[in-house]
Design a protein around this motif. Sequence first.
Motif, PDB file in Angstrom:
ATOM      1  N   TRP A  23      33.502  36.788  -8.527  1.00  8.71           N
ATOM      2  CA  TRP A  23      34.823  36.959  -8.061  1.00  8.71           C
ATOM      3  C   TRP A  23      35.900  35.927  -8.623  1.00  8.71           C
ATOM      4  O   TRP A  23      35.697  34.644  -8.789  1.00  8.71           O
TER       5      TRP A  23
ATOM      6  N   VAL B  17      38.831  36.167   0.490  1.00  2.27           N
ATOM      7  CA  VAL B  17      37.554  36.025  -0.238  1.00  2.27           C
ATOM      8  C   VAL B  17      36.490  37.125  -0.124  1.00  2.27           C
ATOM      9  O   VAL B  17      36.164  37.121   1.196  1.00  2.27           O
TER      10      VAL B  17
ATOM     11  N   TYR C  48      35.802  26.354  -6.834  1.00  2.00           N
ATOM     12  CA  TYR C  48      36.623  27.323  -7.569  1.00  2.00           C
ATOM     13  C   TYR C  48      37.728  26.579  -8.068  1.00  2.00           C
ATOM     14  O   TYR C  48      38.183  25.551  -7.434  1.00  2.00           O
TER      15      TYR C  48
ATOM     16  N   ALA D 134      31.328  37.178  -2.688  1.00  2.73           N
ATOM     17  CA  ALA D 134      31.353  35.934  -3.742  1.00  2.73           C
ATOM     18  C   ALA D 134      30.386  34.996  -3.602  1.00  2.73           C
ATOM     19  O   ALA D 134      30.074  34.429  -2.304  1.00  2.73           O
TER      20      ALA D 134
ATOM     21  N   GLU E 271      25.365  39.417  -4.407  1.00  2.07           N
ATOM     22  CA  GLU E 271      26.533  38.611  -4.649  1.00  2.07           C
ATOM     23  C   GLU E 271      27.224  39.337  -6.091  1.00  2.07           C
ATOM     24  O   GLU E 271      26.387  39.910  -6.828  1.00  2.07           O
TER      25      GLU E 271
END
Length: 260
Positions: free
Chosen positions: A91, A115, A124, A119, A88
């Motif tokens: 992001w 996305v 978020y 990520a 990962e």
Amino acid sequence: MKTNFKFLAIIAFLGTFLYSCSSDDDSSALNAPVISNFEYGEGSEHSTDPVAYIGSDIHLEAEISAEATVSSITLIIHDHDLEVGEGEEKWSFEQVFTKESYLVINPTFHEHVDVPSTAPEGEYHIELIVTDALGNITEVEGHIEILHPITISDFSIDSTVARGDDFHVEFMIDAVNGIHSIFVDMHADGLSVGEGEEEFDYEYEYLGDYHEQTSVEFHEHIDVAPTAPAGEYHIIFTVEDEDGNTKEYETHIDVTAPVV
């Protein structure tokens, strides 16, 4: 005559000056933009449920009421200190939108943000900031949950299996894009191969009733060869969806020699 002319000129100047001041006052009295009906969610469905998926996109939309012309719209998306796992990458997203359709009075904001497949999952924070030509700024914010498109849950597997027998495994799979296949890889690392034994690896791709399902229970019995060396075996279950996203679940099982 000259006196009258001067008097009229002064009156005209004062009128122009007062009109200019009045116009300035009217301009400065304009209200800041108002952002309403701010929605965001899974892109392909134009969902208003605040959930999106890794490897897909987020749909965002808002109505903007502006008394003065909009000069820019800024969108910011960032995480809340999420852990970054193997494979990962952290992001975040920030962009200032200044295209013609937005630089007007009362525009509608509508965008799709990709996305990345790397990520991290989690919550978020979203900020939408509108600035008008007079420098007035309005901001709204919210939160969105970004999930993996494949979920493995309720995992159950036998802890041991006698060689020459089979073991049972089951788990639930939810895949928003549909399941392409389920691949099982079972192998041992560094086990000694004794007399009458043969190195044992199991690799198999399951399609059948699982292919294209969005929610299904994986339920199988896997045979272990009677000549497999006894010891600990590593098993990886890899679910791939129709968009090429994968989700792995790793576990172990002990293969035992039958009691003589």
